[in-house]
Every structure is written in C-alpha cells, then in structure tokens.
Design an enzyme around this catalytic site. Sequence first.
Site, short mmCIF file in Angstrom:
data_model
loop_
_atom_site.label_atom_id
_atom_site.label_comp_id
_atom_site.label_asym_id
_atom_site.label_seq_id
_atom_site.Cartn_x
_atom_site.Cartn_y
_atom_site.Cartn_z
N ASN A 108 -9.57 23.62 86.23
CA ASN A 108 -10.44 24.37 85.92
C ASN A 108 -10.47 25.56 87.53
O ASN A 108 -10.91 24.63 88.14
CB ASN A 108 -11.15 24.91 84.82
CG ASN A 108 -12.58 24.07 85.84
OD1 ASN A 108 -12.71 22.92 86.18
ND2 ASN A 108 -13.74 24.84 86.30
N ILE A 109 -9.61 26.29 87.26
CA ILE A 109 -9.54 27.36 88.27
C ILE A 109 -10.26 28.98 88.39
O ILE A 109 -9.17 28.85 87.31
CB ILE A 109 -8.35 27.31 89.11
CG1 ILE A 109 -7.33 25.60 89.14
CG2 ILE A 109 -7.72 27.81 90.40
CD1 ILE A 109 -7.93 25.29 90.09
N GLU A 110 -11.76 28.34 89.31
CA GLU A 110 -11.91 30.16 89.10
C GLU A 110 -11.98 31.09 89.80
O GLU A 110 -10.53 30.85 91.01
CB GLU A 110 -13.30 29.78 88.73
CG GLU A 110 -14.14 28.56 87.72
CD GLU A 110 -15.20 28.35 87.94
OE1 GLU A 110 -16.16 29.08 88.35
OE2 GLU A 110 -15.45 27.71 86.74
N CYS A 170 -8.53 27.93 82.84
CA CYS A 170 -8.70 26.56 82.09
C CYS A 170 -7.97 25.53 82.54
O CYS A 170 -6.88 25.61 82.24
CB CYS A 170 -9.34 26.47 80.83
SG CYS A 170 -10.35 28.12 80.09
N GLU A 213 -7.21 22.45 80.19
CA GLU A 213 -6.25 22.58 79.80
C GLU A 213 -5.33 23.17 79.73
O GLU A 213 -3.84 23.10 79.37
CB GLU A 213 -6.64 21.92 77.87
CG GLU A 213 -7.41 23.49 78.23
CD GLU A 213 -9.02 23.52 77.81
OE1 GLU A 213 -9.53 24.00 79.46
OE2 GLU A 213 -10.01 23.63 77.05
N CYS A 223 -12.14 27.14 74.53
CA CYS A 223 -11.94 28.10 73.94
C CYS A 223 -11.09 29.22 73.56
O CYS A 223 -10.46 27.92 73.24
CB CYS A 223 -12.50 28.97 75.58
SG CYS A 223 -10.63 29.33 76.22
N CYS A 255 -7.48 29.39 74.63
CA CYS A 255 -6.63 28.09 75.39
C CYS A 255 -6.00 27.36 73.81
O CYS A 255 -5.29 26.85 73.16
CB CYS A 255 -8.06 27.16 76.21
SG CYS A 255 -7.99 27.75 77.56
N1 THU Z 1 -13.53 25.43 80.79
C1 THU Z 1 -12.57 25.13 80.60
O1 THU Z 1 -12.06 24.88 82.02
N2 THU Z 1 -11.78 24.82 80.09
C2 THU Z 1 -12.77 24.12 78.33
O2 THU Z 1 -11.93 23.50 77.32
C3 THU Z 1 -13.97 25.37 78.54
C4 THU Z 1 -14.34 25.93 79.59
C5 THU Z 1 -13.69 26.44 82.26
C6 THU Z 1 -13.26 27.83 82.22
C7 THU Z 1 -14.67 28.29 83.62
O3 THU Z 1 -14.07 27.69 84.98
C8 THU Z 1 -15.90 27.01 83.34
O4 THU Z 1 -15.61 25.73 82.22
C9 THU Z 1 -17.28 27.59 82.59
O5 THU Z 1 -16.85 28.45 81.32
#
Ligand code: THU
Length: 132
Positions: free
Chosen positions: A42-44, A53, A55, A88, A91
Amino acid sequence: MDKEELIEKAFDAMKNAYAPYSGYHVGACLLTKQGNLYLGANIENASFGATSCAERNAVFSAYSNGVRRDEIEALAIVSDGPRIATPCGICRQVLSELLNPDTPIYLSNGKEQMTTNAAELLPLAFAPEDVL
Ligand code: THU
C-alpha cells in the site's frame, strides 16, 4: 510455489509499504501459472484519496507486464493488523474484473489465515458485460 511460500512473499512485499498516515501495512503477491511473481504494497498520499492499496498495486503490476486473468494462479494479501485485512470495496471491484471468479485469494495477518475468491468477495458485481 505453495500457499505458505506465496504468503511469505506477500509479507516481504509488505516491508515496502509507504503508510505514514495510517501506520497500517499491507503486502500482496500475485503468482502466475508460469511461476512469475508480482508484488504490491500500500502506497499512501497526503491527499488520502490518492492512496493505492497493496492488492491493486500487485494486480496492476501484473497487468502492466502483460499478464491476464486466465494466467493468474493465486493472490496473497497480508497485513500487520489484529484482524485479517479483507480487500476494500474498490479493490473488490478491481479483483472481480481482473481475476477469474474462482482464483484463490489467500488472506493472512500472520496469526489467522483464510482463502476466498473474487466471486465470494463481490457477489452481484458490476461487470464488463454490463458495459460492453
Ligand atoms: N489497504 C490495503 O492496502 N489493502 C486492503 O485490503 C485494506 C486497506 C491500505 C490502504 C491504506 O493505505 C491502509 O491500508 C489503511 O486503510
């Protein structure tokens, strides 16, 4: 490569998570039938909606390299949270189109583990047939 190894690779991918805002780390690893691996974390972003996300990053990486859904063997998604992270809503929509409905998706947080698939994650999905 078996399920446990694929999950281990997803935990390796999780080390590259960029999550300064949530502190929640997610990793993913997509395995092709040929044996190739595509990783995602995950890259915010300070503009939170621009976050991507793990995946989705793994699946988009595979597609960007020419992989298509019939060639995908399995996808592992792992997190460091107290509960297993299920994908989510965005995704789920992506997985429902870019993976076959019954392709195994392994979820783990290192303590618990479950196997699901895109059909189970998003029943009654809006699909390409609705648009094409
Ligand atoms: N996130 C994912 O990368 N995958 C998931 O299945 C659930 C949420 C990430 C998004 C964000 O960077 C962090 O988790 C919190 O929501």
